[in-house]
Write a protein that holds these residues in place. Structure first.
Motif, PDB file in Angstrom:
ATOM      1  N   ARG A 161      -1.587  -0.394   7.506  1.00 46.37           N
ATOM      2  CA  ARG A 161      -1.011  -0.939   8.744  1.00 46.37           C
ATOM      3  C   ARG A 161      -0.471  -2.342   8.482  1.00 46.37           C
ATOM      4  O   ARG A 161      -0.985  -3.076   7.657  1.00 46.37           O
ATOM      5  CB  ARG A 161      -2.057  -0.991   9.848  1.00 46.37           C
ATOM      6  N   TRP A 162       0.554  -2.691   9.256  1.00 45.60           N
ATOM      7  CA  TRP A 162       1.173  -4.005   9.115  1.00 45.60           C
ATOM      8  C   TRP A 162       0.332  -5.061   9.805  1.00 45.60           C
ATOM      9  O   TRP A 162      -0.064  -4.888  10.957  1.00 45.60           O
ATOM     10  CB  TRP A 162       2.593  -3.992   9.691  1.00 45.60           C
ATOM     11  N   GLN A 163       0.093  -6.168   9.084  1.00 44.20           N
ATOM     12  CA  GLN A 163      -0.663  -7.297   9.637  1.00 44.20           C
ATOM     13  C   GLN A 163       0.201  -8.546   9.525  1.00 44.20           C
ATOM     14  O   GLN A 163       0.726  -8.854   8.452  1.00 44.20           O
ATOM     15  CB  GLN A 163      -1.963  -7.487   8.850  1.00 44.20           C
ATOM     16  N   LYS A 164       0.321  -9.249  10.642  1.00 40.59           N
ATOM     17  CA  LYS A 164       1.103 -10.485  10.649  1.00 40.59           C
ATOM     18  C   LYS A 164       0.313 -11.569   9.930  1.00 40.59           C
ATOM     19  O   LYS A 164      -0.822 -11.872  10.306  1.00 40.59           O
ATOM     20  CB  LYS A 164       1.421 -10.904  12.076  1.00 40.59           C
ATOM     21  N   GLN A 222       0.802  -1.216   0.000  1.00 41.50           N
ATOM     22  CA  GLN A 222       0.000   0.000   0.000  1.00 41.50           C
ATOM     23  C   GLN A 222       0.839   1.272   0.000  1.00 41.50           C
ATOM     24  O   GLN A 222       0.293   2.357  -0.170  1.00 41.50           O
ATOM     25  CB  GLN A 222      -0.928   0.021   1.227  1.00 41.50           C
ATOM     26  N   SER A 223       2.119   1.157   0.257  1.00 45.29           N
ATOM     27  CA  SER A 223       2.976   2.336   0.287  1.00 45.29           C
ATOM     28  C   SER A 223       4.327   2.001  -0.312  1.00 45.29           C
ATOM     29  O   SER A 223       4.655   0.841  -0.538  1.00 45.29           O
ATOM     30  CB  SER A 223       3.138   2.842   1.728  1.00 45.29           C
ATOM     31  N   THR A 224       5.085   3.038  -0.542  1.00 51.28           N
ATOM     32  CA  THR A 224       6.436   2.854  -1.053  1.00 51.28           C
ATOM     33  C   THR A 224       7.399   2.649   0.116  1.00 51.28           C
ATOM     34  O   THR A 224       7.058   2.913   1.271  1.00 51.28           O
ATOM     35  CB  THR A 224       6.894   4.089  -1.848  1.00 51.28           C
ATOM     36  N   LEU A 225       8.594   2.241  -0.198  1.00 52.66           N
ATOM     37  CA  LEU A 225       9.628   2.116   0.817  1.00 52.66           C
ATOM     38  C   LEU A 225       9.863   3.468   1.491  1.00 52.66           C
ATOM     39  O   LEU A 225       9.986   3.546   2.705  1.00 52.66           O
ATOM     40  CB  LEU A 225      10.927   1.601   0.190  1.00 52.66           C
ATOM     41  N   GLU A 226       9.882   4.523   0.699  1.00 53.34           N
ATOM     42  CA  GLU A 226      10.125   5.859   1.242  1.00 53.34           C
ATOM     43  C   GLU A 226       9.049   6.275   2.233  1.00 53.34           C
ATOM     44  O   GLU A 226       9.321   7.021   3.171  1.00 53.34           O
ATOM     45  CB  GLU A 226      10.216   6.896   0.109  1.00 53.34           C
ATOM     46  N   GLN A 227       7.832   5.800   2.048  1.00 55.18           N
ATOM     47  CA  GLN A 227       6.749   6.121   2.978  1.00 55.18           C
ATOM     48  C   GLN A 227       6.810   5.253   4.230  1.00 55.18           C
ATOM     49  O   GLN A 227       6.518   5.725   5.323  1.00 55.18           O
ATOM     50  CB  GLN A 227       5.389   5.934   2.290  1.00 55.18           C
ATOM     51  N   ALA A 228       7.171   3.998   4.100  1.00 51.44           N
ATOM     52  CA  ALA A 228       7.111   3.046   5.215  1.00 51.44           C
ATOM     53  C   ALA A 228       8.371   3.020   6.078  1.00 51.44           C
ATOM     54  O   ALA A 228       8.291   2.841   7.294  1.00 51.44           O
ATOM     55  CB  ALA A 228       6.836   1.637   4.680  1.00 51.44           C
ATOM     56  N   LEU A 229       9.531   3.186   5.478  1.00 46.02           N
ATOM     57  CA  LEU A 229      10.789   3.017   6.207  1.00 46.02           C
ATOM     58  C   LEU A 229      10.996   4.008   7.352  1.00 46.02           C
ATOM     59  O   LEU A 229      11.391   3.589   8.447  1.00 46.02           O
ATOM     60  CB  LEU A 229      11.971   3.071   5.231  1.00 46.02           C
ATOM     61  N   PRO A 230      10.754   5.299   7.172  1.00 45.97           N
ATOM     62  CA  PRO A 230      11.043   6.232   8.277  1.00 45.97           C
ATOM     63  C   PRO A 230      10.331   5.890   9.584  1.00 45.97           C
ATOM     64  O   PRO A 230      10.946   5.946  10.656  1.00 45.97           O
ATOM     65  CB  PRO A 230      10.578   7.588   7.732  1.00 45.97           C
ATOM     66  N   PHE A 248      10.248  -5.557   1.007  1.00 43.61           N
ATOM     67  CA  PHE A 248      10.227  -5.780  -0.433  1.00 43.61           C
ATOM     68  C   PHE A 248       8.929  -5.261  -1.041  1.00 43.61           C
ATOM     69  O   PHE A 248       7.870  -5.284  -0.430  1.00 43.61           O
ATOM     70  CB  PHE A 248      10.460  -7.251  -0.781  1.00 43.61           C
ATOM     71  N   ASP A 249       9.053  -4.766  -2.255  1.00 45.15           N
ATOM     72  CA  ASP A 249       7.958  -4.159  -3.006  1.00 45.15           C
ATOM     73  C   ASP A 249       7.126  -5.255  -3.659  1.00 45.15           C
ATOM     74  O   ASP A 249       7.635  -6.016  -4.485  1.00 45.15           O
ATOM     75  CB  ASP A 249       8.548  -3.217  -4.059  1.00 45.15           C
TER      76      ASP A 249
END
Length: 149
Positions: free
Chosen positions: A144-147, A11-19, A109-110
């Protein structure tokens, strides 16, 4: 063994999620190494982390700068760990280093990049066979992250 988390960006890019993930790691008192697939990508993430949000400051540096070993977050395209970091993020097809020195490794990973998805599957098999505790997290529709596993 190292706890290994696979983060599947849908749902997001690495740039959005990583920070946000880096902020939470630093809040826990962890030193972090972010390993990229190339020096160019390292430099692009370096520039992004200085400007990703107006109301935030995320102290970091790259392995190309002086005093790299003193950074709370170190961006690198190499396999070294000069900061003695407890957490290693691997992004953009970074090579898989020896994970034994780390408490936690995060492979991001994308989901739209077939090569990254295939590499993540291979890393999952390899790391699970080595006895690492692996978990798989995917973004829900709300980001949001879901396991999942």
């Amino acid at each position: 063994m190292t706890e290994v988390l696979f983060y599947h960006l849908t749902q997001s890019t690495l740039e959005q999620a990583l920070p946000g993930l880096l902020e939470r790691s630093v809040e826990r008192g962890w030193k972090v190494v972010v390993q990229t697939g190339s020096e160019e990508r390292r430099d692009a993430l370096d520039a992004h982390l200085w400007t990703y949000r107006d109301d935030s400051f995320l102290a970091h540096g790259t392995d190309a700068e002086p005093h790299a070993g003193e950074q709370p977050i170190l961006l690198t395209s190499g396999l070294d760990n000069p900061t003695q970091a407890q957490v290693r993020f691997l992004v953009d097809g970074a090579l898989l280093p020896d994970l034994e020195p780390y408490e936690r490794a995060v492979l991001m990973f994308d989901g739209l990049d077939n090569d990254q998805v295939a590499a993540a599957r291979e890393h999952w098999k390899t790391l699970k066979a080595q006895g690492h505790a692996v978990t798989y997290w995917q973004q829900g529709d709300d980001g949001r992250w879901q396991k999942k596993a």
